[in-house]
Scaffold this active site. Sequence first.
Site, PDB file in Angstrom:
ATOM      1  N   LEU A 148      -2.934  -7.927  14.262  1.00  0.00           N
ATOM      2  CA  LEU A 148      -3.875  -7.954  13.096  1.00  0.00           C
ATOM      3  C   LEU A 148      -2.905  -7.896  11.927  1.00  0.00           C
ATOM      4  CD1 LEU A 148      -5.868  -4.836  13.968  1.00  0.00           C
ATOM      5  CD2 LEU A 148      -5.963  -7.069  14.723  1.00  0.00           C
ATOM      6  N   ASP A 198       8.196  -5.492   9.251  1.00  0.00           N
ATOM      7  CA  ASP A 198       8.012  -5.186  10.589  1.00  0.00           C
ATOM      8  C   ASP A 198       9.157  -4.814  11.144  1.00  0.00           C
ATOM      9  OD1 ASP A 198       7.371  -5.019  13.604  1.00  0.00           O
ATOM     10  OD2 ASP A 198       5.420  -5.822  12.719  1.00  0.00           O
ATOM     11  N   ASP A 224      12.390  -0.423   9.644  1.00  0.00           N
ATOM     12  CA  ASP A 224      11.827   0.410  10.800  1.00  0.00           C
ATOM     13  C   ASP A 224      11.085   1.483   9.582  1.00  0.00           C
ATOM     14  OD1 ASP A 224      11.268   2.646  12.383  1.00  0.00           O
ATOM     15  OD2 ASP A 224      12.983   2.833  12.875  1.00  0.00           O
ATOM     16  N   GLY A 247       1.838  -0.875  10.092  1.00  0.00           N
ATOM     17  CA  GLY A 247       2.830  -0.731  11.424  1.00  0.00           C
ATOM     18  C   GLY A 247       2.852   0.706  11.896  1.00  0.00           C
ATOM     19  N   TYR A 273      -1.740   9.527  20.059  1.00  0.00           N
ATOM     20  CA  TYR A 273      -2.200   8.608  19.127  1.00  0.00           C
ATOM     21  C   TYR A 273      -3.334   8.868  18.108  1.00  0.00           C
ATOM     22  CZ  TYR A 273      -3.548   3.863  17.798  1.00  0.00           C
ATOM     23  OH  TYR A 273      -3.760   2.631  16.849  1.00  0.00           O
ATOM     24  N   LYS A 276      -3.349   9.483  13.712  1.00  0.00           N
ATOM     25  CA  LYS A 276      -4.246   8.925  12.831  1.00  0.00           C
ATOM     26  C   LYS A 276      -4.877  10.143  12.145  1.00  0.00           C
ATOM     27  CE  LYS A 276      -3.561   4.870  14.255  1.00  0.00           C
ATOM     28  NZ  LYS A 276      -2.840   3.691  13.504  1.00  0.00           N
ATOM     29  N   ARG A 287     -18.347  -1.937  26.538  1.00  0.00           N
ATOM     30  CA  ARG A 287     -18.132  -0.994  25.577  1.00  0.00           C
ATOM     31  C   ARG A 287     -17.853  -1.731  24.130  1.00  0.00           C
ATOM     32  NH1 ARG A 287     -12.906   0.576  23.235  1.00  0.00           N
ATOM     33  NH2 ARG A 287     -13.080   2.602  21.719  1.00  0.00           N
TER      34      ARG A 287
END
Length: 280
Positions: free
Chosen positions: A14, A33, A51, A72, A136, A140, A174
């Site tokens: 992306l 990145d 990083d 990232g 994960y 978020k 899906r």
Amino acid sequence: MFGKLVLTGARGNLGNELRGPLSTLCRELVSTDIREAPETLHPNETYVQADVAKMEEIGPLLEGADMVIHFGAIVDEKPFEELWGPNYVGAYNIWEAAHKHGLRRVVYASSIHAVGLCETNRGIDTDEPHRPDTFYGLAKCFAEDLGRMYWEKRGLESVCLRIMSCTPVPQNVRALQTWLSYRDMVQLVVRSVETQTVGFTVAYGVSANTRAPVSNHKVGFLGYRPQDNAEDWAEELFAKAVDPDPQDLAQTRLGGPFASVPLGESGIAGIQAMSKGKKG
């Protein structure tokens, strides 16, 4: 025209799609990145390998910037310890550096996995409380809450984009609900950058799918008007679909296979199996 924009995760799928469009919005685009630089850069683009989990590497890149577009991170479920640096500490580093250097806004690649255990057929909107499906997804939630706090305590704007299934074409049944085309993803990010004021905003990264299970009706001020519809692939995708199972969380929750995998195990592996017509 902005002076300087910073894009993290620029070597991801992306991020790579965003480099060109973002370069047209500013005089200077700094792409970064953890991976090495791409072979070619846009005329006003510079690249710095860094990083996001290390403030001493990522923080200075934001100096003098107007906004940071933060894509990232590790993009799959992993053991918590593996996600801690890039996904949790990295998010803190971005918001803290943005505040320190006086940026106006963070545009953040959040994910549907922040609400991944919500039932698909409930028809949620952008006010839905967090309900993460994985470590994960929990990262978020952390970053979204961080963004809200930095807006309310420090006046730093954020747009958190709950990206769904962003691929060149829909991969499985899906995705008839969750697909986000690259073209629509770029539009959503550009509108998140260009909208005059946003405060703290959550928006779903989803195309104009006939079967979309989420609604952006409360964030129409972004001006996001998706152009693509996964329904164009419906016949092909149903032909290779797994049999419906109302007890399978991968088929009944917004997170898909991420909702059914054990914590710490790959959700992308389940999506790949689903795309091949296997249960997962």
